[in-house]
Design a protein around this motif. Sequence first.
Motif, PDB file in Angstrom:
ATOM      1  N   GLY A   1     -12.270 -15.504 -35.798  1.00  0.00           N
ATOM      2  CA  GLY A   1     -12.088 -14.122 -36.243  1.00  0.00           C
ATOM      3  C   GLY A   1     -11.881 -13.143 -35.111  1.00  0.00           C
ATOM      4  O   GLY A   1     -12.219 -11.971 -35.216  1.00  0.00           O
ATOM      5  N   ARG A   2     -11.316 -13.610 -33.993  1.00  0.00           N
ATOM      6  CA  ARG A   2     -11.059 -12.725 -32.857  1.00  0.00           C
ATOM      7  C   ARG A   2      -9.839 -13.230 -32.096  1.00  0.00           C
ATOM      8  O   ARG A   2      -9.354 -14.322 -32.333  1.00  0.00           O
ATOM      9  CB  ARG A   2     -12.271 -12.652 -31.929  1.00  0.00           C
ATOM     10  N   GLY A   3      -9.365 -12.404 -31.168  1.00  0.00           N
ATOM     11  CA  GLY A   3      -8.220 -12.767 -30.351  1.00  0.00           C
ATOM     12  C   GLY A   3      -8.644 -13.449 -29.066  1.00  0.00           C
ATOM     13  O   GLY A   3      -9.713 -13.161 -28.525  1.00  0.00           O
ATOM     14  N   ILE A   4      -7.806 -14.346 -28.577  1.00  0.00           N
ATOM     15  CA  ILE A   4      -8.060 -15.059 -27.326  1.00  0.00           C
ATOM     16  C   ILE A   4      -6.886 -14.803 -26.403  1.00  0.00           C
ATOM     17  O   ILE A   4      -5.737 -15.058 -26.769  1.00  0.00           O
ATOM     18  CB  ILE A   4      -8.239 -16.575 -27.571  1.00  0.00           C
ATOM     19  N   LYS A   5      -7.166 -14.289 -25.179  1.00  0.00           N
ATOM     20  CA  LYS A   5      -6.117 -14.007 -24.206  1.00  0.00           C
ATOM     21  C   LYS A   5      -5.831 -15.270 -23.409  1.00  0.00           C
ATOM     22  O   LYS A   5      -6.739 -15.876 -22.858  1.00  0.00           O
ATOM     23  CB  LYS A   5      -6.540 -12.879 -23.265  1.00  0.00           C
TER      24      LYS A   5
ATOM     25  N   ASP B   1      -5.676 -22.434 -34.124  1.00  0.00           N
ATOM     26  CA  ASP B   1      -6.687 -23.407 -34.548  1.00  0.00           C
ATOM     27  C   ASP B   1      -6.063 -24.789 -34.791  1.00  0.00           C
ATOM     28  O   ASP B   1      -6.620 -25.804 -34.377  1.00  0.00           O
ATOM     29  CB  ASP B   1      -7.395 -22.920 -35.812  1.00  0.00           C
ATOM     30  N   GLN B   2      -4.913 -24.813 -35.443  1.00  0.00           N
ATOM     31  CA  GLN B   2      -4.244 -26.083 -35.706  1.00  0.00           C
ATOM     32  C   GLN B   2      -3.668 -26.684 -34.425  1.00  0.00           C
ATOM     33  O   GLN B   2      -3.619 -27.902 -34.267  1.00  0.00           O
ATOM     34  CB  GLN B   2      -3.118 -25.910 -36.738  1.00  0.00           C
TER      35      GLN B   2
ATOM     36  N   GLN C   1      -4.571 -14.953 -32.167  1.00  0.00           N
ATOM     37  CA  GLN C   1      -5.674 -14.766 -33.098  1.00  0.00           C
ATOM     38  C   GLN C   1      -6.180 -16.111 -33.603  1.00  0.00           C
ATOM     39  O   GLN C   1      -5.397 -16.957 -34.014  1.00  0.00           O
ATOM     40  CB  GLN C   1      -5.237 -13.911 -34.282  1.00  0.00           C
ATOM     41  N   SER C   2      -7.497 -16.290 -33.574  1.00  0.00           N
ATOM     42  CA  SER C   2      -8.125 -17.474 -34.142  1.00  0.00           C
ATOM     43  C   SER C   2      -8.700 -17.093 -35.502  1.00  0.00           C
ATOM     44  O   SER C   2      -9.521 -16.172 -35.599  1.00  0.00           O
ATOM     45  CB  SER C   2      -9.235 -17.982 -33.224  1.00  0.00           C
TER      46      SER C   2
ATOM     47  N   ASP D   1       3.180 -21.510 -32.961  1.00  0.00           N
ATOM     48  CA  ASP D   1       3.733 -20.951 -34.196  1.00  0.00           C
ATOM     49  C   ASP D   1       4.169 -22.060 -35.154  1.00  0.00           C
ATOM     50  O   ASP D   1       3.946 -21.982 -36.360  1.00  0.00           O
ATOM     51  CB  ASP D   1       4.915 -20.040 -33.855  1.00  0.00           C
ATOM     52  N   HIS D   2       4.769 -23.117 -34.631  1.00  0.00           N
ATOM     53  CA  HIS D   2       5.254 -24.230 -35.461  1.00  0.00           C
ATOM     54  C   HIS D   2       4.103 -24.980 -36.127  1.00  0.00           C
ATOM     55  O   HIS D   2       4.216 -25.393 -37.286  1.00  0.00           O
ATOM     56  CB  HIS D   2       6.079 -25.190 -34.599  1.00  0.00           C
ATOM     57  N   ARG D   3       3.006 -25.161 -35.407  1.00  0.00           N
ATOM     58  CA  ARG D   3       1.869 -25.903 -35.956  1.00  0.00           C
ATOM     59  C   ARG D   3       1.013 -25.073 -36.900  1.00  0.00           C
ATOM     60  O   ARG D   3       0.113 -25.603 -37.542  1.00  0.00           O
ATOM     61  CB  ARG D   3       0.998 -26.438 -34.819  1.00  0.00           C
TER      62      ARG D   3
END
Length: 96
Positions: free
Chosen positions: A44-48, A66-67, A39-40, A60-62
Amino acid sequence: MSRRCELTGKGPMTGNNVSHAKNRTRRRFLPNLNDVTLQSEVLGRGIKLKICAAALRTVDHRGGLDQFFAKSKDSELSDSALKVKKEIAKAQTAAA
């Protein structure tokens, strides 16, 4: 379809199978690829994406996709991931 991570560029490596008798035959070590939807927050949407498990831990760590794109190098990203990175950067400049 290449067996390559879209975020880190990690691909297959080569090495040897070594038997008990020390016979060596060539083999490939494939990356642990998974199809995920991330999810971005900016878009505001998911990216496959097709990414390795290590890249998923790094995202997950960052603190999210987006980050991760903010700190990632363009040379490591796939063409589709590079398009998403530019889309996120464009949306962030428009929001600011």
